[in-house]
Design a protein around this motif. Structure first.
Motif, PDB file in Angstrom:
ATOM      1  N   PHE A  35      31.190  83.465  21.069  1.00 36.11           N
ATOM      2  CA  PHE A  35      30.454  83.584  22.323  1.00 36.11           C
ATOM      3  C   PHE A  35      31.366  83.295  23.506  1.00 36.11           C
ATOM      4  O   PHE A  35      31.388  84.042  24.488  1.00 36.11           O
ATOM      5  CB  PHE A  35      29.259  82.624  22.326  1.00 36.11           C
ATOM      6  CG  PHE A  35      28.596  82.505  23.672  1.00 36.11           C
ATOM      7  CD1 PHE A  35      27.771  83.518  24.124  1.00 36.11           C
ATOM      8  CD2 PHE A  35      28.814  81.407  24.461  1.00 36.11           C
ATOM      9  CE1 PHE A  35      27.170  83.419  25.366  1.00 36.11           C
ATOM     10  CE2 PHE A  35      28.218  81.293  25.695  1.00 36.11           C
ATOM     11  CZ  PHE A  35      27.388  82.309  26.150  1.00 36.11           C
ATOM     12  N   PHE A  36      32.149  82.217  23.425  1.00 36.89           N
ATOM     13  CA  PHE A  36      33.029  81.865  24.535  1.00 36.89           C
ATOM     14  C   PHE A  36      34.171  82.860  24.687  1.00 36.89           C
ATOM     15  O   PHE A  36      34.627  83.121  25.810  1.00 36.89           O
ATOM     16  CB  PHE A  36      33.540  80.438  24.386  1.00 36.89           C
ATOM     17  CG  PHE A  36      32.487  79.412  24.691  1.00 36.89           C
ATOM     18  CD1 PHE A  36      31.932  79.324  25.954  1.00 36.89           C
ATOM     19  CD2 PHE A  36      32.035  78.554  23.709  1.00 36.89           C
ATOM     20  CE1 PHE A  36      30.953  78.387  26.249  1.00 36.89           C
ATOM     21  CE2 PHE A  36      31.058  77.618  23.987  1.00 36.89           C
ATOM     22  CZ  PHE A  36      30.508  77.532  25.255  1.00 36.89           C
ATOM     23  N   VAL A  37      34.635  83.437  23.586  1.00 34.21           N
ATOM     24  CA  VAL A  37      35.663  84.477  23.676  1.00 34.21           C
ATOM     25  C   VAL A  37      35.105  85.680  24.430  1.00 34.21           C
ATOM     26  O   VAL A  37      35.763  86.222  25.328  1.00 34.21           O
ATOM     27  CB  VAL A  37      36.167  84.884  22.269  1.00 34.21           C
ATOM     28  CG1 VAL A  37      36.984  86.156  22.328  1.00 34.21           C
ATOM     29  CG2 VAL A  37      36.968  83.760  21.648  1.00 34.21           C
ATOM     30  N   PHE A  38      33.886  86.114  24.083  1.00 36.58           N
ATOM     31  CA  PHE A  38      33.278  87.246  24.778  1.00 36.58           C
ATOM     32  C   PHE A  38      32.999  86.928  26.235  1.00 36.58           C
ATOM     33  O   PHE A  38      33.138  87.785  27.106  1.00 36.58           O
ATOM     34  CB  PHE A  38      31.993  87.690  24.085  1.00 36.58           C
ATOM     35  CG  PHE A  38      32.221  88.489  22.860  1.00 36.58           C
ATOM     36  CD1 PHE A  38      32.874  89.699  22.918  1.00 36.58           C
ATOM     37  CD2 PHE A  38      31.803  88.023  21.629  1.00 36.58           C
ATOM     38  CE1 PHE A  38      33.099  90.452  21.789  1.00 36.58           C
ATOM     39  CE2 PHE A  38      32.019  88.754  20.485  1.00 36.58           C
ATOM     40  CZ  PHE A  38      32.667  89.980  20.562  1.00 36.58           C
ATOM     41  N   LEU A  39      32.614  85.697  26.526  1.00 36.99           N
ATOM     42  CA  LEU A  39      32.361  85.296  27.900  1.00 36.99           C
ATOM     43  C   LEU A  39      33.648  85.355  28.722  1.00 36.99           C
ATOM     44  O   LEU A  39      33.652  85.853  29.853  1.00 36.99           O
ATOM     45  CB  LEU A  39      31.770  83.889  27.934  1.00 36.99           C
ATOM     46  CG  LEU A  39      31.264  83.392  29.274  1.00 36.99           C
ATOM     47  CD1 LEU A  39      30.098  84.261  29.749  1.00 36.99           C
ATOM     48  CD2 LEU A  39      30.809  81.955  29.149  1.00 36.99           C
ATOM     49  N   ALA A  40      34.748  84.890  28.153  1.00 37.36           N
ATOM     50  CA  ALA A  40      36.040  84.948  28.843  1.00 37.36           C
ATOM     51  C   ALA A  40      36.478  86.393  29.059  1.00 37.36           C
ATOM     52  O   ALA A  40      36.971  86.746  30.138  1.00 37.36           O
ATOM     53  CB  ALA A  40      37.098  84.188  28.046  1.00 37.36           C
ATOM     54  N   LEU A  41      36.284  87.245  28.058  1.00 40.62           N
ATOM     55  CA  LEU A  41      36.643  88.649  28.206  1.00 40.62           C
ATOM     56  C   LEU A  41      35.801  89.340  29.275  1.00 40.62           C
ATOM     57  O   LEU A  41      36.299  90.183  30.016  1.00 40.62           O
ATOM     58  CB  LEU A  41      36.507  89.384  26.873  1.00 40.62           C
ATOM     59  CG  LEU A  41      37.538  89.017  25.808  1.00 40.62           C
ATOM     60  CD1 LEU A  41      37.205  89.722  24.489  1.00 40.62           C
ATOM     61  CD2 LEU A  41      38.924  89.378  26.267  1.00 40.62           C
ATOM     62  N   LEU A  42      34.530  88.966  29.386  1.00 41.24           N
ATOM     63  CA  LEU A  42      33.666  89.518  30.418  1.00 41.24           C
ATOM     64  C   LEU A  42      34.164  89.130  31.806  1.00 41.24           C
ATOM     65  O   LEU A  42      34.255  89.979  32.695  1.00 41.24           O
ATOM     66  CB  LEU A  42      32.232  89.042  30.225  1.00 41.24           C
ATOM     67  CG  LEU A  42      31.261  89.409  31.347  1.00 41.24           C
ATOM     68  CD1 LEU A  42      30.996  90.907  31.350  1.00 41.24           C
ATOM     69  CD2 LEU A  42      29.974  88.640  31.217  1.00 41.24           C
ATOM     70  N   VAL A  43      34.501  87.862  31.984  1.00 41.61           N
ATOM     71  CA  VAL A  43      34.984  87.404  33.284  1.00 41.61           C
ATOM     72  C   VAL A  43      36.296  88.086  33.643  1.00 41.61           C
ATOM     73  O   VAL A  43      36.488  88.538  34.784  1.00 41.61           O
ATOM     74  CB  VAL A  43      35.141  85.865  33.279  1.00 41.61           C
ATOM     75  CG1 VAL A  43      35.867  85.378  34.522  1.00 41.61           C
ATOM     76  CG2 VAL A  43      33.780  85.213  33.168  1.00 41.61           C
ATOM     77  N   ILE A  44      37.203  88.208  32.693  1.00 41.23           N
ATOM     78  CA  ILE A  44      38.486  88.879  32.936  1.00 41.23           C
ATOM     79  C   ILE A  44      38.254  90.339  33.296  1.00 41.23           C
ATOM     80  O   ILE A  44      38.874  90.870  34.225  1.00 41.23           O
ATOM     81  CB  ILE A  44      39.406  88.748  31.712  1.00 41.23           C
ATOM     82  CG1 ILE A  44      39.854  87.302  31.559  1.00 41.23           C
ATOM     83  CG2 ILE A  44      40.618  89.666  31.834  1.00 41.23           C
ATOM     84  CD1 ILE A  44      40.552  87.015  30.244  1.00 41.23           C
ATOM     85  N   SER A  45      37.351  90.997  32.602  1.00 44.42           N
ATOM     86  CA  SER A  45      37.051  92.391  32.884  1.00 44.42           C
ATOM     87  C   SER A  45      36.453  92.569  34.276  1.00 44.42           C
ATOM     88  O   SER A  45      36.828  93.483  35.015  1.00 44.42           O
ATOM     89  CB  SER A  45      36.093  92.938  31.828  1.00 44.42           C
ATOM     90  OG  SER A  45      35.713  94.249  32.129  1.00 44.42           O
ATOM     91  N   LEU A  46      35.523  91.691  34.632  1.00 44.49           N
ATOM     92  CA  LEU A  46      34.917  91.783  35.963  1.00 44.49           C
ATOM     93  C   LEU A  46      35.938  91.520  37.062  1.00 44.49           C
ATOM     94  O   LEU A  46      35.946  92.217  38.082  1.00 44.49           O
ATOM     95  CB  LEU A  46      33.755  90.799  36.079  1.00 44.49           C
ATOM     96  CG  LEU A  46      32.505  91.158  35.303  1.00 44.49           C
ATOM     97  CD1 LEU A  46      31.482  90.024  35.411  1.00 44.49           C
ATOM     98  CD2 LEU A  46      31.913  92.457  35.781  1.00 44.49           C
ATOM     99  N   LEU A  47      36.790  90.523  36.876  1.00 50.14           N
ATOM    100  CA  LEU A  47      37.812  90.230  37.880  1.00 50.14           C
ATOM    101  C   LEU A  47      38.809  91.373  38.030  1.00 50.14           C
ATOM    102  O   LEU A  47      39.187  91.722  39.148  1.00 50.14           O
ATOM    103  CB  LEU A  47      38.542  88.932  37.533  1.00 50.14           C
ATOM    104  CG  LEU A  47      37.758  87.653  37.752  1.00 50.14           C
ATOM    105  CD1 LEU A  47      38.565  86.456  37.272  1.00 50.14           C
ATOM    106  CD2 LEU A  47      37.371  87.496  39.206  1.00 50.14           C
ATOM    107  N   SER A  48      39.218  91.961  36.930  1.00 49.49           N
ATOM    108  CA  SER A  48      40.168  93.072  37.025  1.00 49.49           C
ATOM    109  C   SER A  48      39.523  94.277  37.687  1.00 49.49           C
ATOM    110  O   SER A  48      40.178  95.002  38.439  1.00 49.49           O
ATOM    111  CB  SER A  48      40.709  93.438  35.644  1.00 49.49           C
ATOM    112  OG  SER A  48      39.687  93.994  34.848  1.00 49.49           O
TER     113      SER A  48
END
Length: 58
Positions: A35-48
């Motif tokens: 869950f936390f891995v997917f959450l981090a990937l979501l934030v990175i994707s949104l920021l990029s």
């Protein structure tokens, strides 16, 4: 990977209902990590996406 998180969540819920603490704890731990891995990937994707901005196509 999202499928794996859902599978571990289901295994944890079933194991918790049946009273198998070790199996439920392990599956819940893996589901929490995913869950936390997917959450981090979501934030990175949104920021990029926000930093890249809109590209003008001619």
């Amino acid at each position: 990977m999202l499928g794996w998180a859902l599978i571990f969540l289901i295994v944890a819920l079933i194991a918790a209902a049946l009273g198998f603490g070790g199996i439920a704890g392990a599956a819940a731990g893996i589901a929490k990590i995913l869950f936390f891995v997917f959450l981090a990937l979501l934030v990175i994707s949104l920021l990029s996406h926000l930093l890249r901005g809109r590209s003008s196509k001619l």
